[in-house]
Design a protein around this motif. Structure first.
Motif, PDB file in Angstrom:
ATOM      1  N   GLY A  44       3.619   9.540  13.555  1.00  9.49           N
ATOM      2  CA  GLY A  44       2.168   9.516  13.543  1.00  9.49           C
ATOM      3  C   GLY A  44       1.528   9.937  12.241  1.00  9.49           C
ATOM      4  O   GLY A  44       0.309   9.827  12.078  1.00  9.49           O
ATOM      5  N   LYS A  45       2.310  10.409  11.292  1.00 14.35           N
ATOM      6  CA  LYS A  45       1.778  10.856  10.003  1.00 14.35           C
ATOM      7  C   LYS A  45       1.991   9.790   8.942  1.00 14.35           C
ATOM      8  O   LYS A  45       3.059   9.193   8.846  1.00 14.35           O
ATOM      9  CB  LYS A  45       2.464  12.155   9.582  1.00 14.35           C
ATOM     10  N   VAL A  46       0.963   9.539   8.130  1.00 10.26           N
ATOM     11  CA  VAL A  46       1.076   8.553   7.055  1.00 10.26           C
ATOM     12  C   VAL A  46       1.993   9.094   5.966  1.00 10.26           C
ATOM     13  O   VAL A  46       1.797  10.197   5.456  1.00 10.26           O
ATOM     14  CB  VAL A  46      -0.311   8.225   6.448  1.00 10.26           C
ATOM     15  N   ILE A  47       3.008   8.286   5.599  1.00  9.71           N
ATOM     16  CA  ILE A  47       3.940   8.717   4.552  1.00  9.71           C
ATOM     17  C   ILE A  47       3.910   7.785   3.337  1.00  9.71           C
ATOM     18  O   ILE A  47       4.532   8.072   2.316  1.00  9.71           O
ATOM     19  CB  ILE A  47       5.381   8.813   5.078  1.00  9.71           C
ATOM     20  N   GLY A  48       3.183   6.670   3.445  1.00  8.44           N
ATOM     21  CA  GLY A  48       3.114   5.747   2.315  1.00  8.44           C
ATOM     22  C   GLY A  48       2.729   4.353   2.770  1.00  8.44           C
ATOM     23  O   GLY A  48       2.172   4.173   3.860  1.00  8.44           O
ATOM     24  N   THR A  49       3.042   3.375   1.937  1.00  7.22           N
ATOM     25  CA  THR A  49       2.763   1.978   2.262  1.00  7.22           C
ATOM     26  C   THR A  49       3.974   1.125   1.915  1.00  7.22           C
ATOM     27  O   THR A  49       4.806   1.512   1.088  1.00  7.22           O
ATOM     28  CB  THR A  49       1.543   1.441   1.484  1.00  7.22           C
ATOM     29  N   ALA A  50       4.057  -0.029   2.545  1.00  9.25           N
ATOM     30  CA  ALA A  50       5.088  -1.018   2.224  1.00  9.25           C
ATOM     31  C   ALA A  50       4.370  -2.333   1.945  1.00  9.25           C
ATOM     32  O   ALA A  50       3.451  -2.723   2.676  1.00  9.25           O
ATOM     33  CB  ALA A  50       6.069  -1.177   3.382  1.00  9.25           C
ATOM     34  N   LYS A 112      -5.418  12.777  10.395  1.00 12.23           N
ATOM     35  CA  LYS A 112      -4.902  11.721  11.266  1.00 12.23           C
ATOM     36  C   LYS A 112      -5.463  10.379  10.807  1.00 12.23           C
ATOM     37  O   LYS A 112      -6.616  10.289  10.390  1.00 12.23           O
ATOM     38  CB  LYS A 112      -5.298  11.988  12.716  1.00 12.23           C
ATOM     39  N   LEU A 113      -4.652   9.351  10.895  1.00 10.77           N
ATOM     40  CA  LEU A 113      -5.045   8.011  10.467  1.00 10.77           C
ATOM     41  C   LEU A 113      -6.106   7.438  11.401  1.00 10.77           C
ATOM     42  O   LEU A 113      -5.895   7.348  12.612  1.00 10.77           O
ATOM     43  CB  LEU A 113      -3.816   7.091  10.462  1.00 10.77           C
TER      44      LEU A 113
END
Length: 258
Positions: A44-50, A112-113
């Protein structure tokens, strides 16, 4: 009194994927949602982008040459360098952020996102006041016979993102990071591992290019190009002069002019 426009007024619903998902799932999701990159989460936590680019680079790498895309996880293509903002901040904050990143992640007070802002989202409410010449990018021109392995190397080494496929002054198509990623995924899914290298070496631009190319003539107002991008949900438009290619207008080049 004029009410200021905040990020929550223009942000869109976030599109995310878990780092444990497969890169084929991430690519399918980006294509179906018309976004790039996709937000990556872990518990549930944002860690980056792809992005389509990081996926293309991973699939085209010699280190993963023998590994099918259906066995590579999103965690292997995550770019941890991402930017974020809060919903109550002014949208002017987004200009420098989107000039350096493809997407802005929107978080609430508890981190939170809750949303995201893309270049397309910002261009719905902000437009540069400049002539077309100021937003044209010069893109490398390639022939339809150019090999994909060479284009992949140029994307990695020279940060090229798009190529105009040109044949004696006539535009046949465009090769983008998306075209490359899709072609490599399809090839590796359909061809036996032992034949991967040979098939990839034989792929040429004509095999994977996007066509027809959406184009506009010189003199077209920038606002009209933004409307065209929004209508077709595309990020690139070719500019021509007497039907000869001049360059490309992209969402990034427009954002850079704000």
């Amino acid at each position: 009194m004029t009410t200021k426009t905040t990020i929550k007024d223009i942000m869109s619903k976030p599109v995310s994927i878990a780092k444990s998902a497969l890169i084929t799932e991430a690519l399918d999701r980006m294509l179906s949602e018309g976004i790039d990159p996709i937000i990556v989460t872990n518990q549930g936590k944002v860690i980056g982008t792809a992005s389509r680019r990081t996926i293309a680079e991973k699939i085209g790498s010699k280190k993963t040459g023998a590994i099918p895309p259906t066995q590579i996880h999103v965690a292997n293509v995550v770019k941890e360098d991402f930017t974020f903002a809060y919903p109550d901040q002014d949208i002017d904050l987004l200009i420098p952020l989107l000039q350096n990143y493809k997407i802005v992640v929107v978080l609430d007070a508890e981190h939170k996102l809750i949303g995201m802002v893309t270049m397309g989202d910002l261009l719905k409410v902000m437009r540069p006041d400049c002539p077309l010449e100021d937003v044209i990018e010069l893109a490398p021109r390639i022939s339809p016979e150019d090999r994909i392995v060479h284009l992949h190397r140029r994307m990695v080494d020279d940060s090229a993102t798009r190529f105009i496929v040109n044949d004696n002054g006539r535009v046949l198509g465009i090769v983008t990071e998306t075209d490359l990623a899709l072609a490599l995924v399809k090839l590796k899914e359909m061809v036996e591992v032992k034949h991967h290298d040979n098939r990839i070496r034989n792929l040429i631009a004509q095999d994977i290019m996007s066509t027809p190319v959406t184009s506009v003539p010189m003199g077209t107002p920038v606002g009209a190009i933004i409307d065209l991008m929004t209508e077709k949900n595309i990020s690139t438009v070719l500019v021509t002069n007497d039907e000869k290619p001049i360059g490309l207008v992209t969402r990034r080049s427009i954002i850079s002019a704000l």
